[in-house]
Design a protein around this motif. Structure first.
Motif, PDB file in Angstrom:
ATOM      1  N   LEU A   1     -19.271  77.533-102.365  1.00  0.00           N
ATOM      2  CA  LEU A   1     -20.335  77.265-101.385  1.00  0.00           C
ATOM      3  C   LEU A   1     -21.492  78.234-101.562  1.00  0.00           C
ATOM      4  CD1 LEU A   1     -18.492  76.520 -98.021  1.00  0.00           C
ATOM      5  CD2 LEU A   1     -20.032  75.018 -99.260  1.00  0.00           C
ATOM      6  N   ARG A   2     -21.170  79.506-101.804  1.00  0.00           N
ATOM      7  CA  ARG A   2     -22.237  80.493-101.991  1.00  0.00           C
ATOM      8  C   ARG A   2     -23.065  80.167-103.234  1.00  0.00           C
ATOM      9  NH1 ARG A   2     -19.701  86.402-101.109  1.00  0.00           N
ATOM     10  NH2 ARG A   2     -21.877  86.976-101.415  1.00  0.00           N
ATOM     11  N   ALA A   3     -22.428  79.674-104.273  1.00  0.00           N
ATOM     12  CA  ALA A   3     -23.147  79.353-105.499  1.00  0.00           C
ATOM     13  C   ALA A   3     -24.005  78.105-105.309  1.00  0.00           C
ATOM     14  CB  ALA A   3     -22.161  79.151-106.642  1.00  0.00           C
ATOM     15  N   ARG A   4     -23.513  77.130-104.571  1.00  0.00           N
ATOM     16  CA  ARG A   4     -24.252  75.880-104.389  1.00  0.00           C
ATOM     17  C   ARG A   4     -25.423  76.023-103.438  1.00  0.00           C
ATOM     18  NH1 ARG A   4     -19.812  71.134-103.659  1.00  0.00           N
ATOM     19  NH2 ARG A   4     -19.066  71.140-105.790  1.00  0.00           N
TER      20      ARG A   4
ATOM     21  N   ASN B   1     -25.346  81.793 -99.023  1.00  0.00           N
ATOM     22  CA  ASN B   1     -25.163  83.090 -99.672  1.00  0.00           C
ATOM     23  C   ASN B   1     -25.950  84.172 -98.939  1.00  0.00           C
ATOM     24  OD1 ASN B   1     -24.260  84.943-101.524  1.00  0.00           O
ATOM     25  ND2 ASN B   1     -25.905  84.509-102.978  1.00  0.00           N
ATOM     26  N   SER B   2     -27.196  83.898 -98.608  1.00  0.00           N
ATOM     27  CA  SER B   2     -28.012  84.895 -97.902  1.00  0.00           C
ATOM     28  C   SER B   2     -27.463  85.146 -96.498  1.00  0.00           C
ATOM     29  CB  SER B   2     -29.471  84.457 -97.841  1.00  0.00           C
ATOM     30  OG  SER B   2     -29.596  83.285 -97.061  1.00  0.00           O
ATOM     31  N   LEU B   3     -26.956  84.103 -95.839  1.00  0.00           N
ATOM     32  CA  LEU B   3     -26.368  84.269 -94.513  1.00  0.00           C
ATOM     33  C   LEU B   3     -25.138  85.176 -94.579  1.00  0.00           C
ATOM     34  CD1 LEU B   3     -26.286  83.370 -91.515  1.00  0.00           C
ATOM     35  CD2 LEU B   3     -24.792  81.517 -92.248  1.00  0.00           C
ATOM     36  N   ILE B   4     -24.290  84.968 -95.576  1.00  0.00           N
ATOM     37  CA  ILE B   4     -23.099  85.804 -95.736  1.00  0.00           C
ATOM     38  C   ILE B   4     -23.490  87.243 -96.048  1.00  0.00           C
ATOM     39  CG2 ILE B   4     -21.069  86.196 -97.201  1.00  0.00           C
ATOM     40  CD1 ILE B   4     -20.737  83.162 -97.332  1.00  0.00           C
TER      41      ILE B   4
END
Length: 131
Positions: free
Chosen positions: A87-90, A95-98
């Motif tokens: 999910l972070r890659a897609r 990714n920025s939220l995490i």
């Protein structure tokens, strides 16, 4: 006085006889409880060993089930971690939220550690001032 001594001796002899007979009865009852042959003793020992063996098998079975359950949990968590990585890659927004969440958690941990450190320093300082 002689009569008293004789009575005391007679009572002591009776008590000793009673004690000896009770000891003999205890010995005989113990012998009666003992197995009459070696084969009975071996059978009882075999039964005890079999019970211990069953208990050990049961314990090993429980340990194997626990190990399998832990391995299944590990596989599940690894799958979840992999999916989060996908999910972070897609989605760069995820990714920025995490990353923002991780930064805020780190900041909160640092603030909390600083406050705890200051409280400990104040406590030590006040303890030294009392002495």
């Amino acid at each position: 006085q002689e009569l008293k001594k004789t009575r005391a001796n007679i009572t002591m002899c009776r008590e000793q006889a009673d004690l000896m007979s009770s000891v003999r009865r205890d010995i005989n009852s113990y012998k009666n409880q003992m197995p009459s042959s070696r084969s009975e003793a071996l059978l009882r020992e075999r039964g005890a060993l079999h019970g211990s063996d069953r208990g050990a098998d049961s314990l090993i079975g429980q340990a194997l089930l626990t190990s399998e359950a832990l391995a299944a949990q590990r596989r599940m968590l690894m799958g979840v971690t992999g999916r989060i990585g996908q999910l972070r890659a897609r989605f760069p927004a995820v990714n920025s939220l995490i990353l923002n969440i991780q930064r805020k958690k780190l900041r909160d941990k640092l603030i909390l550690s600083f406050v705890a450190g200051v409280c400990i320093c104040i406590l030590v300082w006040t303890l030294f001032l009392r002495e």
